[in-house]
Scaffold this active site. Sequence first.
Site, mmCIF file in Angstrom:
data_model
loop_
_atom_site.group_PDB
_atom_site.id
_atom_site.type_symbol
_atom_site.label_atom_id
_atom_site.label_comp_id
_atom_site.label_asym_id
_atom_site.label_seq_id
_atom_site.Cartn_x
_atom_site.Cartn_y
_atom_site.Cartn_z
ATOM 1 N N ASN A 1 -2.219 2.650 1.992
ATOM 2 C CA ASN A 1 -3.487 3.159 1.496
ATOM 3 C C ASN A 1 -3.748 4.556 2.063
ATOM 4 O O ASN A 1 -3.743 5.547 1.341
ATOM 5 C CB ASN A 1 -4.609 2.172 1.889
ATOM 6 N N ASP B 1 -7.640 -6.669 -2.365
ATOM 7 C CA ASP B 1 -7.155 -6.467 -0.994
ATOM 8 C C ASP B 1 -8.222 -6.952 0.000
ATOM 9 O O ASP B 1 -9.396 -6.574 -0.116
ATOM 10 C CB ASP B 1 -6.888 -4.960 -0.819
ATOM 11 N N GLY C 1 0.791 0.083 6.220
ATOM 12 C CA GLY C 1 2.079 0.755 5.992
ATOM 13 C C GLY C 1 2.092 2.235 6.351
ATOM 14 O O GLY C 1 3.155 2.827 6.545
HETATM 15 P P1 13P Z 1 -2.934 1.798 5.568
HETATM 16 O O1 13P Z 1 -4.240 2.386 5.151
HETATM 17 O O2 13P Z 1 -2.714 1.910 7.034
HETATM 18 O O3 13P Z 1 -1.802 2.357 4.780
HETATM 19 O O4 13P Z 1 -3.007 0.237 5.282
HETATM 20 C C1 13P Z 1 -3.148 -0.228 3.974
HETATM 21 C C2 13P Z 1 -3.367 -1.691 3.930
HETATM 22 O O5 13P Z 1 -2.857 -2.442 4.732
HETATM 23 C C3 13P Z 1 -4.202 -2.225 2.845
HETATM 24 O O6 13P Z 1 -4.528 -3.556 3.036
#
Ligand code: 13P
Length: 287
Positions: free
Chosen positions: A231, A84, A209
């Site tokens: 995440n 990521d 998200g």
């Molecule tokens: P969040 O932590 O806001 O859910 O985002 C996760 C994300 O985009 C990982 O790259």
Amino acid sequence: MLVSAKDMLVKAKAGKYAVGQFNINNLEWTKAALLTAQECNSPIILGVSEGAGKYMAGFKTVASMVKAMIEELKITVPVALHLDHGTYDGCYKCIEAGFSSIMFDGSHYPIDENVAKTKELVEVCAGKGMSLEAEVGSIGGEEDGVIGKGECADPTECKQIADLGVTMLAAGIGNIHGKYPENWEGLSFETLDAIQKLTGDMPLVLHGGTGIPEDMIKKAISLGVAKINVNTECQLSFAAATRKYIEEGKDLSGKGFDPRKLLNPGFEAIKATIKEKMELFGSVGKA
Ligand code: 13P
């Protein structure tokens, strides 16, 4: 089954649903994500940030753990192990470590440099059967030290990167990592619509998200989003369940301090959050 993210995302885009990327932090997280995907008969992408990779002793440890867990837990749904927000160097480390997918986040480079580095990685990934995510327009907020301003991507730059042959494209559309502020203006569907019109079949990725209202998630999917990253929400569920266990004094009664007991409510909470997201994204039963 460890696979590249390509087929699952092509199917998701065509079928108008999204595959969730759930970031992992440790063994409990990984096991919770894999078991939930299997129970939901859903494809899944396990996201590993460079910080989380370092925390888990390095990318090779992560790749070995994930591969062994898939085998020993008899996971048959498609699983992609994905870097990521990778740096250029981080991408090569994950390719070597045996990941099946990487994200090269070149959004902070001038567009020509983003194009050049992404192009190079497209070729490397193609040779290894790996999927590659690219990014245009930075995602707002902070994730594991990666800080973004939160801008809307330029659709013509998105087309330029999509045309290089990447597997999926993350484009900033006003989304933010972490919790959304009270005064957040929401996703820019105008930008998303313009990007989808120029990039056609390209599976689009929605980062940040956590905390996006359900109607916005559904609208984003209808406009070409085929991968959604989550995440923070799993971290919040894990922390709340662990806090409850300790505040109720359960760690002090009997053998409640046993880590397998202490971490279990958090483990179950991650599973519940992932299941909820898979249902919302429409990936249940799509393995
Ligand atoms: P969040 O932590 O806001 O859910 O985002 C996760 C994300 O985009 C990982 O790259």
